[in-house]
Design a protein around this motif. Structure first.
Motif, PDB file in Angstrom:
ATOM      1  N   ARG A 165       0.836  -1.189   0.000  1.00 33.80           N
ATOM      2  CA  ARG A 165       0.000   0.000   0.000  1.00 33.80           C
ATOM      3  C   ARG A 165       0.878   1.249   0.000  1.00 33.80           C
ATOM      4  O   ARG A 165       1.952   1.253   0.588  1.00 33.80           O
TER       5      ARG A 165
ATOM      6  N   ARG B 225      -3.245   3.498  -2.052  1.00 38.57           N
ATOM      7  CA  ARG B 225      -3.155   2.827  -3.343  1.00 38.57           C
ATOM      8  C   ARG B 225      -2.657   1.414  -3.104  1.00 38.57           C
ATOM      9  O   ARG B 225      -1.686   1.216  -2.380  1.00 38.57           O
ATOM     10  N   VAL B 226      -3.299   0.455  -3.710  1.00 37.90           N
ATOM     11  CA  VAL B 226      -2.888  -0.937  -3.581  1.00 37.90           C
ATOM     12  C   VAL B 226      -2.096  -1.298  -4.831  1.00 37.90           C
ATOM     13  O   VAL B 226      -2.617  -1.252  -5.949  1.00 37.90           O
TER      14      VAL B 226
ATOM     15  N   GLY C 259      -6.094  -0.783  -7.467  1.00 40.75           N
ATOM     16  CA  GLY C 259      -7.239  -0.110  -6.869  1.00 40.75           C
ATOM     17  C   GLY C 259      -6.818   0.700  -5.657  1.00 40.75           C
ATOM     18  O   GLY C 259      -5.629   0.830  -5.355  1.00 40.75           O
ATOM     19  N   THR C 260      -7.814   1.245  -4.974  1.00 41.38           N
ATOM     20  CA  THR C 260      -7.557   2.001  -3.748  1.00 41.38           C
ATOM     21  C   THR C 260      -8.437   1.458  -2.629  1.00 41.38           C
ATOM     22  O   THR C 260      -9.443   0.788  -2.869  1.00 41.38           O
ATOM     23  N   THR C 261      -8.036   1.760  -1.405  1.00 42.38           N
ATOM     24  CA  THR C 261      -8.791   1.303  -0.248  1.00 42.38           C
ATOM     25  C   THR C 261      -8.539   2.232   0.923  1.00 42.38           C
ATOM     26  O   THR C 261      -7.519   2.922   0.967  1.00 42.38           O
TER      27      THR C 261
ATOM     28  N   VAL D 271      -5.645  -8.437   0.497  1.00 45.61           N
ATOM     29  CA  VAL D 271      -6.186  -8.274  -0.846  1.00 45.61           C
ATOM     30  C   VAL D 271      -5.955  -9.568  -1.604  1.00 45.61           C
ATOM     31  O   VAL D 271      -4.815 -10.019  -1.767  1.00 45.61           O
TER      32      VAL D 271
ATOM     33  N   PRO E 286     -10.896  -1.776 -10.931  1.00 39.96           N
ATOM     34  CA  PRO E 286     -10.256  -2.212  -9.683  1.00 39.96           C
ATOM     35  C   PRO E 286     -10.431  -3.703  -9.449  1.00 39.96           C
ATOM     36  O   PRO E 286     -11.375  -4.334  -9.932  1.00 39.96           O
TER      37      PRO E 286
ATOM     38  N   LEU F 213     -11.849  -3.585  -3.984  1.00 36.87           N
ATOM     39  CA  LEU F 213     -11.153  -2.308  -3.950  1.00 36.87           C
ATOM     40  C   LEU F 213     -11.945  -1.235  -4.688  1.00 36.87           C
ATOM     41  O   LEU F 213     -12.843  -1.531  -5.478  1.00 36.87           O
ATOM     42  N   ASN F 214     -11.625   0.006  -4.404  1.00 35.51           N
ATOM     43  CA  ASN F 214     -12.256   1.132  -5.075  1.00 35.51           C
ATOM     44  C   ASN F 214     -11.504   1.473  -6.357  1.00 35.51           C
ATOM     45  O   ASN F 214     -10.328   1.136  -6.525  1.00 35.51           O
TER      46      ASN F 214
ATOM     47  N   ASN G  93      -9.466   3.413  -9.246  1.00 41.38           N
ATOM     48  CA  ASN G  93      -8.346   4.347  -9.244  1.00 41.38           C
ATOM     49  C   ASN G  93      -8.774   5.703  -9.800  1.00 41.38           C
ATOM     50  O   ASN G  93      -9.675   5.785 -10.640  1.00 41.38           O
TER      51      ASN G  93
END
Length: 206
Positions: A77, A86-87, A105-107, A114, A154, A158-159, A161
């Motif tokens: 991350r 950011r992952v 993706g993001t978290t 993950v 993503p 995850l959310n 990007n």
């Protein structure tokens, strides 16, 4: 008329000249280069997709690209401001050269596991986190920075990007130029003050 010390004056004059030269370099060379670079990046998202580069090429930032992750070797991350984290997966691709980094993706979860097994990923090219200090931006402006592929979809859980933005590319060369000019001015003022104080001490009677 009091004599001005030659060697210290030469040293200060050379230092001031160097600072002024650095300011002019930032203003007249680096700033136009960066503005042309930003204009190129603004057009990149509309250009055809390219293969993900094996080596860093910043002219490809924001270009559409795709790659295949055979296996994620590690998933880490990195800070993403308001988006949380950011992952980023570092992948084995089977090709020679450096590993492939993919932002999947993001978290907002700083520690959650993950589950992502790789596969084909499409998205755009962006800078990968490299931990370079700010001073490196000034002293090593041409040093290559690692790139990564930012997925347009993503991974599960995850959310999405954030799309590419020129706001992520700093253009501080005018500020750098002003700083160098200020440093030169301050150095000159300090030296003049030092000379005047020295002259007053000489003029004082024993």
């Amino acid at each position: 008329m009091k004599r001005i010390p030659v060697v210290p004056t030469i040293i200060v004059a050379v230092a001031i000249a160097a600072m002024v030269a650095l300011g002019l370099w930032q203003l007249l060379e680096r700033r136009p280069q960066k503005e042309a670079f930003l204009a190129q990046l603004a057009a990149n998202p509309t250009l055809p997709a390219v293969a993900f580069p094996r080596f860093s090429d910043e002219t490809l930032l924001f270009r559409r690209s795709s790659a295949f992750c055979l296996e994620p070797v590690s998933i880490t991350r990195a800070g993403a401001g308001a988006a949380g984290y950011r992952v980023i997966a570092v992948c084995r691709t089977g090709a020679e050269g450096p590993g492939l980094s993919i932002q999947i993706g993001t978290t907002r979860d700083p520690v959650g596991k993950v589950a992502w097994r790789g596969g084909k990923v499409s998205g755009w090219i962006a800078h990968a986190p490299d931990g370079r200090p700010l001073i490196a931006e000034v002293t090593q402006p041409g040093a290559p920075r690692p790139l990564m592929l930012v997925a347009d979809r993503p991974a599960a859980g995850l959310n999405a990007n954030t799309p590419p933005s020129l706001d992520a590319i700093p253009n501080n060369h005018l500020a750098y130029a002003v700083q160098w000019f200020l440093f030169a001015g301050v150095a000159g003022v300090i030296y003049v003050i030092a000379l005047r104080r020295q002259a007053r001490r000489v003029d004082q009677p024993e």
